[in-house]
Enzyme design. Structure first.
Site, short mmCIF file in Angstrom:
data_model
loop_
_atom_site.label_atom_id
_atom_site.label_comp_id
_atom_site.label_asym_id
_atom_site.label_seq_id
_atom_site.Cartn_x
_atom_site.Cartn_y
_atom_site.Cartn_z
CG HIS A 62 -0.33 0.32 2.25
ND1 HIS A 62 0.35 -1.28 3.21
CD2 HIS A 62 -0.61 0.65 3.78
CE1 HIS A 62 1.30 -0.72 4.17
NE2 HIS A 62 0.09 0.03 4.56
CG HIS A 64 0.31 4.37 4.56
ND1 HIS A 64 -0.97 3.52 6.09
CD2 HIS A 64 -0.73 5.59 4.78
CE1 HIS A 64 -1.78 4.02 6.14
NE2 HIS A 64 -2.10 5.27 4.93
CG ASP A 66 5.02 2.59 6.99
OD1 ASP A 66 4.30 3.53 6.20
OD2 ASP A 66 4.93 1.91 8.08
CG HIS A 67 4.45 -0.53 4.05
ND1 HIS A 67 4.20 -1.65 4.49
CD2 HIS A 67 4.34 0.04 5.32
CE1 HIS A 67 3.70 -1.97 5.43
NE2 HIS A 67 3.74 -0.83 6.13
CG HIS A 142 -3.39 -0.66 6.83
ND1 HIS A 142 -3.60 -0.48 7.87
CD2 HIS A 142 -3.15 0.27 5.67
CE1 HIS A 142 -2.44 0.27 8.30
NE2 HIS A 142 -2.04 0.87 6.90
CG ASP A 216 0.82 -1.47 7.78
OD1 ASP A 216 1.60 -2.75 7.52
OD2 ASP A 216 1.10 -0.66 8.07
CG HIS A 274 4.22 -2.94 10.68
ND1 HIS A 274 3.35 -1.84 11.55
CD2 HIS A 274 4.96 -1.45 9.54
CE1 HIS A 274 2.81 -0.26 10.29
NE2 HIS A 274 3.48 -0.76 9.42
#
Lengths: 310, 310
Positions: A62, A64, A66-67, A142, A216, A274
């Protein structure tokens, strides 16, 4: 024929001491697949001794940050190093404009081709297939559109026991039947028939191996069913059980929820990561998971999990 | 009243073992300024023990990824941590649409304000000023629009020698004159006058300190003039002298060119970085610079260079 996971980043929204954000690389039969691209992914690849040039495809869960925020530097480095082969990227459709914008500012026309494959998937679906293994995507639960991925070997051809070929004088056609895992049925001239059972003539050379990536996500009813029987399950466990309210609110999982999924799925081994930066005691994440699912392991960056053939 | 540089990343286009890409933080009188934001900048800030919440403003030299790809994660972390104060970002105008695109996909309306200040500067110009110091931007000579930055203390008020106040019976007006660094001239009733020289009555409490950041750039005629007299000069030295052709082609500097700039500018100390990953012997970068400018130091990530008051 390797099947090996290397965790590149085990932190969640922000990096923690010694922990980068979400990224993993899975090697299947010599091909390297990058799963999520947190910031610093190319540094961790260097540290793991994996050349970025070897990466076959990228799977993004996805969008976000942090990914994702490591993908730009990673692609730029590949371009500067003169990669020729296209790179396939799989992910939600909203990744498309991000890649397009990135290319418009940071890309050189002489660089390799980026092939983006937008996903629009409601239940597990094969998105990549070779002779010996396949990759499936499936939706997670998510805050935004998010996908999990399953990497699994295909069912192998059966082996024929050599001594049985002589004993029964098996024909080439009959050998083909055994290789498909079927019983051999011989029709006799008198109208009768004889069954030579597969179990006597052949055997399965190995059990297909599999890995699933769930990050996530908050728990959802079909999750365990969709990852049923995987040898290795990576599942996010952003929070310890104490923060279950926080997990629910932010569509994440707790340790116990990750372990419950592994248990219900009948997974071989659970790897978690995570971790929320507010909880520094990683041993606590692992012990909480083990209270439900003993084969649980709290990952650190650069941990390697090999799935041997059995 | 500190004036301290911390190098966060010393690699160039791609990270090297132990080296992240370009980023530095300068602390002036308790305010922290981030200069360039290579990938991993927030990790290095953690390692340097500097809270990202303390960063006052960000200065971006140019929009090549190795100077920029860490800004997204850095800003996102600030937002998630609940920063309230706006963040000023200075950089070339083409940074504007990049920040706008980033915000459209990764920003939450509850986050702090990002104030972007596009630069369009042909020669050194003050872009930030406080009572005690100021920051200037000036154009560098790279493949795309690129700015260097100078951070310098303002000239201080002069101190008055206490014993001279009594000795000459200095009036408040005369004390003000000395504080401005001027001679005191006393008119006598007979039409004559008496000069009390500043050198006897007062003194400069300290020499203003200064730091200049020059990355990325090929040498250009005005460079040394524009950074004249800085106490600390950070200058990129992407290549050793052997690769001078490569440096010229890519609008970068060699060790000798960086050292020559420091020499001509009369800098106090030269710090180099932005090393090409093809050259692993960092000691060679330093020794080549020292052949021209002995006070040269090849930076490693997390090196700290303090400029003491003198």
């Amino acid at each position: 024929m390797n099947f090996t996971l290397t965790v590149l980043g085990s932190a969640s929204a922000k990096p923690a001491p010694g922990r980068f954000q979400s990224a993993q690389v899975l090697c299947v039969h010599g091909r390297f697949f990058l799963i999520d691209c947190g910031e610093g992914v190319q540094t961790r690849l260097q540290e793991a001794g994996i050349s970025p040039m070897k990466i076959d495809s990228i799977f993004v869960s996805h969008i976000h940050g942090d990914h994702l925020f490591g993908i730009f530097g990673f692609l730029s480095t590949l371009g500067m190093q003169g990669r020729a082969a296209p790179v396939n990227i799989y992910g939600p459709s909203n990744l498309g404009p991000i890649l397009k914008f990135y290319k418009s500012y940071f890309w050189d026309d002489s660089f390799f081709e980026i092939k983006f494959n937008p996903l629009n998937i409601k239940e597990p679906e094969v998105i990549y297939s070779t002779k010996s293994f396949e990759i499936l995507a499936f939706p997670l639960n998510h805050r935004i559109e998010t996908y999990g991925y399953i990497f699994r070997e295909k069912e192998p051809m059966m082996n024929v026991r050599k001594e049985k070929i002589d004993e029964y004088g098996l024909s080439l056609t009959e050998i083909g039947t055994v290789k498909r895992g079927e019983d051999v049925i011989r029709e006799h001239a008198d109208g009768g028939s004889e069954t030579l059972p597969f179990a006597e003539l052949g055997y399965k050379p190995f059990e297909p191996r599999s890995f699933a990536y769930c990050s996530d996500t908050a728990p959802f009813p079909k999750e365990a069913e969709w990852v049923r029987g995987v040898d290795l399950l990576y599942h996010e466990a952003t929070y310890t059980n104490e923060y279950a309210d926080q997990a629910a609110k932010r569509y994440h999982s707790t340790t116990l929820q990750a372990a419950q999924c592994a248990l219900e799925a009948g997974a071989g081994k659970l790897v978690i990561g995570h971790y929320s930066s507010r909880i520094r005691d990683i041993a606590l994440f692992q012990s909480e998971c083990r209270s439900i699912f003993p084969e649980s392991y709290a990952a650190n960056d650069l941990d390697v999990f090999d799935i041997p053939r059995h």
